[in-house]
Design a protein around this motif. Structure first.
Motif, PDB file in Angstrom:
ATOM      1  N   LYS A  57       0.545  -1.406   0.248  1.00  0.00           N
ATOM      2  CA  LYS A  57      -0.212  -0.478  -0.222  1.00  0.00           C
ATOM      3  C   LYS A  57       1.164   0.843  -0.054  1.00  0.00           C
ATOM      4  O   LYS A  57       0.695   2.497  -0.890  1.00  0.00           O
ATOM      5  N   ALA A  58       2.023   1.376   1.141  1.00  0.00           N
ATOM      6  CA  ALA A  58       2.638   2.745   0.745  1.00  0.00           C
ATOM      7  C   ALA A  58       2.669   2.263  -0.671  1.00  0.00           C
ATOM      8  O   ALA A  58       3.703   3.761  -0.848  1.00  0.00           O
ATOM      9  N   PHE A  59       3.654   1.366  -0.939  1.00  0.00           N
ATOM     10  CA  PHE A  59       4.507   1.649  -1.736  1.00  0.00           C
ATOM     11  C   PHE A  59       3.749   1.818  -3.511  1.00  0.00           C
ATOM     12  O   PHE A  59       4.116   3.022  -3.985  1.00  0.00           O
ATOM     13  N   ASN A  60       2.029   2.038  -3.583  1.00  0.00           N
ATOM     14  CA  ASN A  60       1.750   2.097  -4.537  1.00  0.00           C
ATOM     15  C   ASN A  60       1.281   3.485  -4.210  1.00  0.00           C
ATOM     16  O   ASN A  60       0.627   4.572  -4.901  1.00  0.00           O
ATOM     17  N   ASP A  61       1.295   3.651  -2.770  1.00  0.00           N
ATOM     18  CA  ASP A  61       0.929   5.974  -2.724  1.00  0.00           C
ATOM     19  C   ASP A  61       1.981   6.525  -2.479  1.00  0.00           C
ATOM     20  O   ASP A  61       1.690   7.483  -3.643  1.00  0.00           O
ATOM     21  N   GLN A  62       2.879   6.243  -2.985  1.00  0.00           N
ATOM     22  CA  GLN A  62       4.223   6.388  -3.310  1.00  0.00           C
ATOM     23  C   GLN A  62       4.250   6.588  -4.753  1.00  0.00           C
ATOM     24  O   GLN A  62       4.510   8.022  -5.555  1.00  0.00           O
ATOM     25  N   LEU A  63       3.748   5.821  -5.324  1.00  0.00           N
ATOM     26  CA  LEU A  63       3.657   5.887  -7.343  1.00  0.00           C
ATOM     27  C   LEU A  63       2.578   6.448  -7.657  1.00  0.00           C
ATOM     28  O   LEU A  63       2.691   7.371  -8.481  1.00  0.00           O
ATOM     29  N   ALA A  64       1.580   6.391  -6.680  1.00  0.00           N
ATOM     30  CA  ALA A  64       0.214   7.476  -7.175  1.00  0.00           C
ATOM     31  C   ALA A  64       0.674   8.682  -6.746  1.00  0.00           C
ATOM     32  O   ALA A  64       0.330   9.966  -7.619  1.00  0.00           O
ATOM     33  N   ARG A  65       1.724   9.735  -5.878  1.00  0.00           N
ATOM     34  CA  ARG A  65       2.092  11.174  -5.736  1.00  0.00           C
ATOM     35  C   ARG A  65       3.032  11.199  -6.457  1.00  0.00           C
ATOM     36  O   ARG A  65       2.670  12.410  -7.271  1.00  0.00           O
ATOM     37  N   HIS A  66       3.835  10.368  -8.044  1.00  0.00           N
ATOM     38  CA  HIS A  66       4.259  10.832  -9.049  1.00  0.00           C
ATOM     39  C   HIS A  66       3.782  10.236 -10.847  1.00  0.00           C
ATOM     40  O   HIS A  66       4.045  10.115 -11.039  1.00  0.00           O
TER      41      HIS A  66
END
Length: 127
Positions: A57-66
């Motif tokens: 989830k944290a990885f997906n959240d970071q990707l989404a921020r980019h």
């Protein structure tokens, strides 16, 4: 270059691979809580807890921020496999229900009737 995520190996495009190499070589600011033992391989994407990778989830959240959405790729990957493998093989290989594999095959618009006919002929001892 391949990126290991759990049991999956993902091919990385050369440009992105170079950026990941730079990220892996870059020194990191880390707290004393997350220091790792000298014999442990560091995570490319370290998590909050010591010795643990970043959560999905944290990885997906970071990707989404980019501006990178992982869901379309996760949806497209099994459909691409369904274009290459019969649903029965895909279901067993990925440990999914046969209806899920059939749905992916439908999206891939692949007809596996010739494969099924050949299997029945082989099983019945036909030529």
């Amino acid at each position: 270059m391949f990126l290991q995520l759990g049991n999956a190996r993902l091919w990385i495009a050369p440009r992105l691979a170079e950026l990941l190499h730079q990220l892996a070589k870059a020194p990191r600011q880390r707290s004393n809580l997350s220091r790792r033992p000298a014999n442990q391989i560091p995570w490319l994407f370290p998590g909050v807890l010591p010795r643990h990778p970043l959560s999905r989830k944290a990885f997906n959240d970071q990707l989404a921020r980019h501006g990178i959405q992982a869901r379309p790729a996760r949806t497209a990957a099994p459909i691409a496999r369904a274009a290459e493998l019969p649903p029965s093989v895909l279901a067993e290989l990925l440990d999914v229900h046969i209806h899920t594999a059939l749905n992916w095959a439908h999206h891939a618009q692949r007809d596996w009737s010739a494969y099924l006919t050949a299997r029945i002929t082989d099983r019945d001892g036909g030529g």
